[in-house]
Write an enzyme that holds these catalytic residues in place. Structure first.
Site, PDB file in Angstrom:
ATOM      1  N   HIS A  22       1.124  -1.451   0.446  1.00 48.97           N
ATOM      2  CA  HIS A  22      -0.214   0.001  -0.032  1.00 48.97           C
ATOM      3  C   HIS A  22       1.477   0.797   0.038  1.00 48.97           C
ATOM      4  CE1 HIS A  22      -3.383  -2.380   1.540  1.00 48.97           C
ATOM      5  NE2 HIS A  22      -3.440  -2.643   0.707  1.00 48.97           N
TER       6      HIS A  22
ATOM      7  N   GLU B 172       1.409   3.807   1.929  1.00 48.76           N
ATOM      8  CA  GLU B 172       2.452   4.365   3.662  1.00 48.76           C
ATOM      9  C   GLU B 172       3.030   3.662   2.811  1.00 48.76           C
ATOM     10  OE1 GLU B 172      -2.504   3.949   4.497  1.00 48.76           O
ATOM     11  OE2 GLU B 172      -1.326   3.033   2.641  1.00 48.76           O
TER      12      GLU B 172
ATOM     13  N   THR C 290     -23.807  -0.878 -31.873  1.00 46.22           N
ATOM     14  CA  THR C 290     -22.258  -0.166 -32.462  1.00 46.22           C
ATOM     15  C   THR C 290     -20.848  -1.869 -32.493  1.00 46.22           C
ATOM     16  OG1 THR C 290     -22.457   1.545 -30.606  1.00 46.22           O
ATOM     17  CG2 THR C 290     -20.788   1.033 -31.090  1.00 46.22           C
TER      18      THR C 290
ATOM     19  N   LEU D 158     -11.737  -0.591 -28.992  1.00 46.87           N
ATOM     20  CA  LEU D 158     -12.240   0.044 -27.212  1.00 46.87           C
ATOM     21  C   LEU D 158     -11.007  -0.049 -26.612  1.00 46.87           C
ATOM     22  CD1 LEU D 158     -15.708  -1.970 -27.289  1.00 46.87           C
ATOM     23  CD2 LEU D 158     -14.889   0.706 -28.317  1.00 46.87           C
TER      24      LEU D 158
ATOM     25  N   SER E  76     -28.908  -7.866 -28.108  1.00 43.32           N
ATOM     26  CA  SER E  76     -30.381  -8.723 -27.557  1.00 43.32           C
ATOM     27  C   SER E  76     -30.535  -9.701 -28.905  1.00 43.32           C
ATOM     28  CB  SER E  76     -31.634  -8.006 -27.921  1.00 43.32           C
ATOM     29  OG  SER E  76     -31.106  -7.195 -28.519  1.00 43.32           O
TER      30      SER E  76
ATOM     31  N   GLU F 238     -19.706   3.376 -24.157  1.00 44.75           N
ATOM     32  CA  GLU F 238     -18.596   3.997 -25.392  1.00 44.75           C
ATOM     33  C   GLU F 238     -19.820   3.465 -26.341  1.00 44.75           C
ATOM     34  OE1 GLU F 238     -15.135   5.185 -26.809  1.00 44.75           O
ATOM     35  OE2 GLU F 238     -13.743   4.648 -24.866  1.00 44.75           O
TER      36      GLU F 238
ATOM     37  N   GLY G 285     -23.809   4.004 -28.760  1.00 44.52           N
ATOM     38  CA  GLY G 285     -24.928   5.068 -29.787  1.00 44.52           C
ATOM     39  C   GLY G 285     -25.886   5.784 -28.821  1.00 44.52           C
TER      40      GLY G 285
END
Length: 346
Positions: free
Chosen positions: A44, A46, A195, A203, A224, A271, A273
């Site tokens: 981490h 720290e 799209t 992408l 779909s 991203e 339509g």
């Protein structure tokens, strides 16, 4: 704390399912070391800062130092040990925190541990900026849903219509370059089968925008249709095809929750339509919008934001924390969508 924030931002997009965090150690007005969280399973912020201080100034450098950390130090053992214990053992004299940890396993527990060890504790420094930095992590902790950004580029008439013979771009080259930087901030990019069929997008993060340690974001397709994504499309045929997920006839909420639970996703960018962008806005899944306004008027019937819209102005979607940026001839607007479920502004 601002210096710690600048370090924390280096972790944007590479720390999921953990939040980006930065830390600085200071003694007698001198910065001893700094660090940020570089990914799950890695030290981490720290611990990175303490190691940097020892490397630069030798053993014992952390004794009596003040640590500035953007997020409350963790107090339980996960992939790494608790940072509260590490700081106590390092002999720091003061801990200054930007924001409380929204993880209920840690939230509010660090203060008592430090005070019991005789270490001064202060919280709430640059709190708004620190909360904004971890807004995706906060949303996941509170709701089990990722932070969702809708992104679109359109002309001054709000349309994205282009003749079939022309390219798909409305915004300028430098605006498109910035989109790659935005992709670097998120864990997944979500689009529609429509799209993919019409634009065949990649992408991916390309060019210098991809930071070290950053995987290509997951490419998520909602469709779909059975077989609604062409087998030879970029998302299924390129070198990152294993980063593509296709969901057929699934509810948006189920997909978003599965991305969090099964794929460690904190943030998603849409991203797609206007129909899908409108659906995410209509149904209340979006938390932030990034819009690129190009100095064009295209007309036509394809809007940047479709969907059902609102029945009256009382139901309108309001934006907050708006940031405007001119990129050559384009104007980028980035803003949080104001909603009670949003943990913080963008």
């Amino acid at each position: 704390m601002r210096r710690a924030l600048s370090l924390a931002r280096r972790g944007l997009g590479i720390t999921s399912p953990n939040p980006p965090v930065g830390a600085i150690l200071v003694k007698d007005g001198v910065e001893l070391g700094g660090g940020w969280h570089k990914g799950p399973g890695r030290p981490h912020a720290e611990v990175e800062a303490m190691r940097d201080a020892v490397k630069r100034h030798g053993e014992g450098a952390t004794q009596g130092a003040t640590v500035y950390v953007t997020l409350e130090p963790c107090s339980t053992h996960g992939r790494t040990g608790p940072c509260t214990t590490a700081l106590i053992r390092a002999g720091v004299s003061r801990v200054v925190v930007g924001a409380a940890d929204p993880n209920p396993s840690h939230e509010g527990k660090a203060e008592s541990l430090f005070l019991e060890a005789g270490i001064d504790f202060k919280e709430g420094i640059e709190e708004s900026a620190c909360h904004s930095l971890i807004r995706a992590f906060t949303k996941v902790q509170r709701s089990g849903l990722p932070w969702v950004i809708v992104k679109s580029a359109f002309g001054m008439d709000g349309k994205v219509t282009r003749p079939p013979s022309e390219g798909q771009w409305l915004s300028g080259e430098n605006s498109r370059k910035e989109v790659h930087e935005l992709r670097g901030e998120v864990d997944a990019i979500l689009t529609s089968g429509k799209t993919v069929r019409s634009d065949n997008p990649r992408l991916t993060i390309r060019g210098s925008s991809r930071t070290a340690g950053k995987d290509q974001p997951l490419r998520v397709v909602l469709t779909s249709r059975e077989g609604g994504v062409p087998e030879k499309c970029h998302l299924l045929a390129d070198d990152f095809s294993d980063r593509t997920l296709i969901y057929r006839s699934r509810r948006i909420e189920c997909v978003l929750r599965e991305l969090v639970s099964d794929h460690d996703v904190l943030s998603v960018m849409i991203e797609a339509g206007g129909s899908m962008v409108g659906q995410f806005l209509d149904e209340g899944w979006a938390d932030e919008a990034v819009f690129y306004l190009a100095p064009l008027i295209t007309g036509g019937n394809i809007p940047a934001v479709g969907g059902e819209g609102v029945p009256d102005l009382r139901g309108r979607i309001e934006m907050g924390s708006c940031m405007f940026k001119r990129i050559d001839n384009d104007v980028r607007v980035r803003a949080a969508i104001l909603r009670d479920s949003n943990p913080v502004g963008a």
